[in-house]
Structures are given as C-alpha cells and as structure tokens.
Design a protein around this motif. Structure first.
Motif, PDB file in Angstrom:
ATOM      1  N   GLU A 171      11.136   7.189   3.633  1.00 55.55           N
ATOM      2  CA  GLU A 171      10.161   8.223   3.271  1.00 55.55           C
ATOM      3  C   GLU A 171      10.574   8.976   2.006  1.00 55.55           C
ATOM      4  O   GLU A 171       9.765   9.160   1.106  1.00 55.55           O
ATOM      5  CB  GLU A 171       9.979   9.208   4.424  1.00 55.55           C
ATOM      6  CG  GLU A 171       8.890  10.220   4.146  1.00 55.55           C
ATOM      7  CD  GLU A 171       8.514  11.032   5.372  1.00 55.55           C
ATOM      8  OE1 GLU A 171       7.709  11.949   5.212  1.00 55.55           O
ATOM      9  OE2 GLU A 171       9.025  10.751   6.463  1.00 55.55           O
ATOM     10  N   THR A 172      11.837   9.392   1.926  1.00 56.43           N
ATOM     11  CA  THR A 172      12.255  10.223   0.794  1.00 56.43           C
ATOM     12  C   THR A 172      12.341   9.448  -0.517  1.00 56.43           C
ATOM     13  O   THR A 172      11.983   9.965  -1.567  1.00 56.43           O
ATOM     14  CB  THR A 172      13.608  10.899   1.072  1.00 56.43           C
ATOM     15  OG1 THR A 172      14.584   9.892   1.332  1.00 56.43           O
ATOM     16  CG2 THR A 172      13.521  11.846   2.241  1.00 56.43           C
ATOM     17  N   TYR A 173      12.805   8.212  -0.465  1.00 54.65           N
ATOM     18  CA  TYR A 173      12.970   7.418  -1.680  1.00 54.65           C
ATOM     19  C   TYR A 173      11.714   6.607  -1.987  1.00 54.65           C
ATOM     20  O   TYR A 173      11.174   6.676  -3.086  1.00 54.65           O
ATOM     21  CB  TYR A 173      14.182   6.502  -1.532  1.00 54.65           C
ATOM     22  CG  TYR A 173      14.451   5.611  -2.711  1.00 54.65           C
ATOM     23  CD1 TYR A 173      15.001   6.120  -3.880  1.00 54.65           C
ATOM     24  CD2 TYR A 173      14.161   4.248  -2.663  1.00 54.65           C
ATOM     25  CE1 TYR A 173      15.255   5.303  -4.970  1.00 54.65           C
ATOM     26  CE2 TYR A 173      14.412   3.425  -3.742  1.00 54.65           C
ATOM     27  CZ  TYR A 173      14.964   3.954  -4.891  1.00 54.65           C
ATOM     28  OH  TYR A 173      15.207   3.141  -5.963  1.00 54.65           O
ATOM     29  N   CYS A 174      11.245   5.843  -1.029  1.00 52.70           N
ATOM     30  CA  CYS A 174      10.124   4.934  -1.280  1.00 52.70           C
ATOM     31  C   CYS A 174       8.775   5.639  -1.315  1.00 52.70           C
ATOM     32  O   CYS A 174       8.026   5.509  -2.280  1.00 52.70           O
ATOM     33  CB  CYS A 174      10.086   3.836  -0.217  1.00 52.70           C
ATOM     34  SG  CYS A 174      11.487   2.725  -0.244  1.00 52.70           S
ATOM     35  N   HIS A 175       8.449   6.333  -0.260  1.00 52.39           N
ATOM     36  CA  HIS A 175       7.105   6.899  -0.131  1.00 52.39           C
ATOM     37  C   HIS A 175       6.779   7.827  -1.288  1.00 52.39           C
ATOM     38  O   HIS A 175       5.684   7.754  -1.853  1.00 52.39           O
ATOM     39  CB  HIS A 175       6.967   7.603   1.217  1.00 52.39           C
ATOM     40  CG  HIS A 175       5.553   7.897   1.580  1.00 52.39           C
ATOM     41  ND1 HIS A 175       5.059   9.172   1.643  1.00 52.39           N
ATOM     42  CD2 HIS A 175       4.517   7.069   1.890  1.00 52.39           C
ATOM     43  CE1 HIS A 175       3.790   9.127   1.977  1.00 52.39           C
ATOM     44  NE2 HIS A 175       3.436   7.867   2.139  1.00 52.39           N
ATOM     45  N   ASN A 176       7.716   8.681  -1.658  1.00 57.71           N
ATOM     46  CA  ASN A 176       7.466   9.606  -2.778  1.00 57.71           C
ATOM     47  C   ASN A 176       7.284   8.858  -4.089  1.00 57.71           C
ATOM     48  O   ASN A 176       6.358   9.152  -4.854  1.00 57.71           O
ATOM     49  CB  ASN A 176       8.622  10.600  -2.915  1.00 57.71           C
ATOM     50  CG  ASN A 176       8.645  11.607  -1.799  1.00 57.71           C
ATOM     51  OD1 ASN A 176       7.636  11.881  -1.161  1.00 57.71           O
ATOM     52  ND2 ASN A 176       9.807  12.164  -1.528  1.00 57.71           N
ATOM     53  N   ASN A 177       8.130   7.892  -4.387  1.00 57.36           N
ATOM     54  CA  ASN A 177       8.034   7.168  -5.655  1.00 57.36           C
ATOM     55  C   ASN A 177       6.822   6.246  -5.709  1.00 57.36           C
ATOM     56  O   ASN A 177       6.210   6.094  -6.764  1.00 57.36           O
ATOM     57  CB  ASN A 177       9.323   6.373  -5.903  1.00 57.36           C
ATOM     58  CG  ASN A 177      10.472   7.286  -6.239  1.00 57.36           C
ATOM     59  OD1 ASN A 177      10.308   8.282  -6.930  1.00 57.36           O
ATOM     60  ND2 ASN A 177      11.642   6.956  -5.745  1.00 57.36           N
ATOM     61  N   ILE A 178       6.469   5.654  -4.593  1.00 60.07           N
ATOM     62  CA  ILE A 178       5.288   4.792  -4.577  1.00 60.07           C
ATOM     63  C   ILE A 178       4.032   5.620  -4.811  1.00 60.07           C
ATOM     64  O   ILE A 178       3.123   5.190  -5.524  1.00 60.07           O
ATOM     65  CB  ILE A 178       5.214   4.000  -3.256  1.00 60.07           C
ATOM     66  CG1 ILE A 178       6.335   2.958  -3.242  1.00 60.07           C
ATOM     67  CG2 ILE A 178       3.856   3.335  -3.076  1.00 60.07           C
ATOM     68  CD1 ILE A 178       6.554   2.301  -1.894  1.00 60.07           C
ATOM     69  N   GLY A 179       3.987   6.820  -4.244  1.00 63.37           N
ATOM     70  CA  GLY A 179       2.854   7.706  -4.500  1.00 63.37           C
ATOM     71  C   GLY A 179       2.708   8.024  -5.983  1.00 63.37           C
ATOM     72  O   GLY A 179       1.605   8.039  -6.529  1.00 63.37           O
ATOM     73  N   ILE A 180       3.830   8.219  -6.650  1.00 61.84           N
ATOM     74  CA  ILE A 180       3.819   8.476  -8.100  1.00 61.84           C
ATOM     75  C   ILE A 180       3.332   7.245  -8.846  1.00 61.84           C
ATOM     76  O   ILE A 180       2.507   7.334  -9.757  1.00 61.84           O
ATOM     77  CB  ILE A 180       5.213   8.908  -8.574  1.00 61.84           C
ATOM     78  CG1 ILE A 180       5.564  10.275  -8.007  1.00 61.84           C
ATOM     79  CG2 ILE A 180       5.296   8.926 -10.106  1.00 61.84           C
ATOM     80  CD1 ILE A 180       7.032  10.666  -8.161  1.00 61.84           C
ATOM     81  N   ASP A 181       3.830   6.069  -8.451  1.00 65.01           N
ATOM     82  CA  ASP A 181       3.413   4.822  -9.104  1.00 65.01           C
ATOM     83  C   ASP A 181       1.915   4.597  -8.966  1.00 65.01           C
ATOM     84  O   ASP A 181       1.234   4.246  -9.929  1.00 65.01           O
ATOM     85  CB  ASP A 181       4.157   3.627  -8.512  1.00 65.01           C
ATOM     86  CG  ASP A 181       5.627   3.602  -8.900  1.00 65.01           C
ATOM     87  OD1 ASP A 181       6.017   4.344  -9.813  1.00 65.01           O
ATOM     88  OD2 ASP A 181       6.385   2.839  -8.264  1.00 65.01           O
ATOM     89  N   SER A 221       0.862  -1.177   0.000  1.00 66.07           N
ATOM     90  CA  SER A 221       0.000   0.000   0.000  1.00 66.07           C
ATOM     91  C   SER A 221       0.899   1.228   0.000  1.00 66.07           C
ATOM     92  O   SER A 221       2.118   1.113   0.125  1.00 66.07           O
ATOM     93  CB  SER A 221      -0.934   0.020   1.223  1.00 66.07           C
ATOM     94  OG  SER A 221      -0.260   0.509   2.361  1.00 66.07           O
ATOM     95  N   SER A 222       0.315   2.401  -0.139  1.00 72.18           N
ATOM     96  CA  SER A 222       1.109   3.627  -0.142  1.00 72.18           C
ATOM     97  C   SER A 222       1.301   4.199   1.262  1.00 72.18           C
ATOM     98  O   SER A 222       1.897   5.256   1.426  1.00 72.18           O
ATOM     99  CB  SER A 222       0.462   4.686  -1.056  1.00 72.18           C
ATOM    100  OG  SER A 222      -0.834   4.987  -0.590  1.00 72.18           O
ATOM    101  N   GLU A 223       0.806   3.500   2.284  1.00 71.80           N
ATOM    102  CA  GLU A 223       0.990   3.939   3.664  1.00 71.80           C
ATOM    103  C   GLU A 223       2.434   3.706   4.091  1.00 71.80           C
ATOM    104  O   GLU A 223       2.993   2.630   3.861  1.00 71.80           O
ATOM    105  CB  GLU A 223       0.050   3.179   4.600  1.00 71.80           C
ATOM    106  CG  GLU A 223      -1.413   3.440   4.357  1.00 71.80           C
ATOM    107  CD  GLU A 223      -1.801   4.875   4.648  1.00 71.80           C
ATOM    108  OE1 GLU A 223      -1.319   5.430   5.664  1.00 71.80           O
ATOM    109  OE2 GLU A 223      -2.576   5.442   3.861  1.00 71.80           O
ATOM    110  N   LEU A 224       3.050   4.707   4.735  1.00 76.05           N
ATOM    111  CA  LEU A 224       4.453   4.619   5.122  1.00 76.05           C
ATOM    112  C   LEU A 224       4.728   3.413   6.014  1.00 76.05           C
ATOM    113  O   LEU A 224       5.755   2.750   5.878  1.00 76.05           O
ATOM    114  CB  LEU A 224       4.886   5.921   5.813  1.00 76.05           C
ATOM    115  CG  LEU A 224       6.377   6.097   6.050  1.00 76.05           C
ATOM    116  CD1 LEU A 224       7.155   6.038   4.748  1.00 76.05           C
ATOM    117  CD2 LEU A 224       6.649   7.406   6.771  1.00 76.05           C
ATOM    118  N   LYS A 225       3.786   3.073   6.891  1.00 73.57           N
ATOM    119  CA  LYS A 225       3.981   1.942   7.810  1.00 73.57           C
ATOM    120  C   LYS A 225       4.031   0.604   7.075  1.00 73.57           C
ATOM    121  O   LYS A 225       4.566  -0.369   7.598  1.00 73.57           O
ATOM    122  CB  LYS A 225       2.894   1.928   8.881  1.00 73.57           C
ATOM    123  CG  LYS A 225       1.495   1.657   8.353  1.00 73.57           C
ATOM    124  CD  LYS A 225       0.464   1.627   9.466  1.00 73.57           C
ATOM    125  CE  LYS A 225      -0.941   1.441   8.971  1.00 73.57           C
ATOM    126  NZ  LYS A 225      -1.152   0.337   8.051  1.00 73.57           N
TER     127      LYS A 225
END
Length: 86
Positions: free
Chosen positions: A72-82, A14-18
């Motif tokens: 957060e900086t690498y994964c969360h941002n890119n997953i949100g884009i995906d 999921s796009s949730e950080l946790k």
C-alpha cells in the motif's frame, strides 16, 4: 567483485489495491537469492544463503509487517501518481 543489491517492484493492471503485487528481491552476483511476494506473504529463499535469510526474516514479525505494508505505501501511492499522469 561481487555485488549484492535489492529491487522493489509493483506488478499491476489497475490502481485497485487487490490487483497489485509487491515484490522485493535480493540479488547476489546477479542471482536472485531471496524474494518477498505480497501474494505469498512471506520470504522465499532460492539458494542456501537465501533460505537461511528467509527463515530469519520470516520469524521476525516486524520485518514481515513492514514488507506487507509496502504494497500500500510503496505501490498503491506511486501507481496512483502514474495513472494521474497518463
């Protein structure tokens, strides 16, 4: 010849950080020697060389802080884009 390379990846459902796991792996000659896993929170070495590197990097607060922030900086941002492109 011999090769050393690094790979960053994000495991997620999921796009949730946790729900995101950030992993940075270092390879030498096709063998994983080190890994940082955001769920573990520090480096682990898998070879004699990797154990020495892990000890060095785990004793450097700047390296650990940077790798912990990468979730957060690498994964969360890119997953949100995906997710927005799907």
């Amino acid at each position: 010849g011999f090769k050393m390379y690094m790979m960053d990846r994000c495991n997620f459902n999921s796009s949730e950080l946790k729900d995101i796991e950030y992993i940075r792996s270092y390879y030498y000659n096709k063998i994983e020697v080190n890994r940082f896993d955001s769920d573990v929170g520090h480096y682990v070495g898998y070879t004699e060389y990797g154990v020495k590197n892990a000890e060095l990097w785990n004793n450097d607060p700047a390296i650990l802080a940077s790798d912990r922030a990468a979730k957060e900086t690498y994964c969360h941002n890119n997953i949100g884009i995906d997710y927005s492109n799907v």
